[in-house]
Write an enzyme that holds these catalytic residues in place. Sequence first.
Site, short mmCIF file in Angstrom:
data_model
loop_
_atom_site.label_atom_id
_atom_site.label_comp_id
_atom_site.label_asym_id
_atom_site.label_seq_id
_atom_site.Cartn_x
_atom_site.Cartn_y
_atom_site.Cartn_z
CD GLU A 77 28.13 45.56 39.64
OE1 GLU A 77 28.29 44.69 40.51
OE2 GLU A 77 27.17 45.57 38.85
CG ASP A 135 32.95 40.49 34.95
OD1 ASP A 135 33.81 39.70 34.53
OD2 ASP A 135 32.58 40.51 36.14
CG ASP A 188 41.01 37.36 42.80
OD1 ASP A 188 41.59 37.48 43.90
OD2 ASP A 188 41.20 36.42 42.03
CE LYS A 214 49.40 32.42 45.84
NZ LYS A 214 49.70 31.34 44.86
CG ASP A 252 34.56 38.11 50.42
OD1 ASP A 252 34.81 38.71 49.35
OD2 ASP A 252 35.06 37.00 50.70
#
Length: 226
Positions: free
Chosen positions: A49, A74, A123, A127, A159
Site C-alpha cells: 500500500e 509512507d 496527493d 499543478k 477522490d
Amino acid sequence: MGKNKIARFEENKILPNVIQPTREEAINNFSHKGKWAEFFGNDNPIVLELGCGKGEYSVGLAKAFPEKNFIGIDIKGARFWFGAKEAVQRGMKNVAFVRTQIELIENLFAEDEVSEIWITFPDPQIKYRRTKHRLTNPEFLDRYKHILKKDGLIHLKTDSEFLHGYTLGLLQGLGHKILTAHHDIYGAAEYQPDTPLLKDIRTYYEDLFSSKGKTITYIKFRLKDE
C-alpha cells in the site's frame, strides 16, 4: 511537534513490524530487498500500500487475507503508527510498515518480488510542475513494473476526478490493460466491485472526503508486457 507525535516516533523504533531505513540505507543494499520472505517467514504473495496514511487498508486487507503479506509505505511514521500498533496488538504477523519515500521503491524490493500494489488517496499533484510526483505517472509505473510479478495488479482509489481521468488517459495511451474503472463506487447502488473489500475498508481520508461530498473513484489495471 506535539508530544503524541514524538511518542509515536519513539514507539515506532521498537515496534517489530516497523522498518525505518535512512535514505542512504534504502539506496545502498537495503537489507530486506529480495528477502521479504525471510522477514515474514513464508513465501506468501506480497502486497504493497503506497502512501498508506494511518494504515487502515494495509491492516484491513491483512485481516481478510492471512495467506498474503502486506506492507504499507509512507514517509509519515506518526500516521502509520496507528496501523502498526493495531497489528501488533492483534498479533498479526502478515503486515509491516516501511517509513521511506515512495520513489525509492525499487531499492526496497527485488525484481518480481511484489504481487499487487494499492495506491490509496495519494496527493493528486494537480499543478503541471508537480507531474513528476504523481504516483501514476510513467516514471512511477516503470518503477512498479520492475518489482511487480508479470501478472501483478495495481489498484488506484482516489477522490480526485483529475487523477482518475489523468490515470485512465495515460494507461490507455501507453497500452496498459485496464481491468476495472468506475467514477463513483458508492454513488451507484448497482455497482458490485469485483475487487474484494473495495467498498468495505474505508480509510480516515476516504471518510473525510466522502463527508465533503466528493465521489470516490477506482481503477484496477495491469502493466503491459514489453
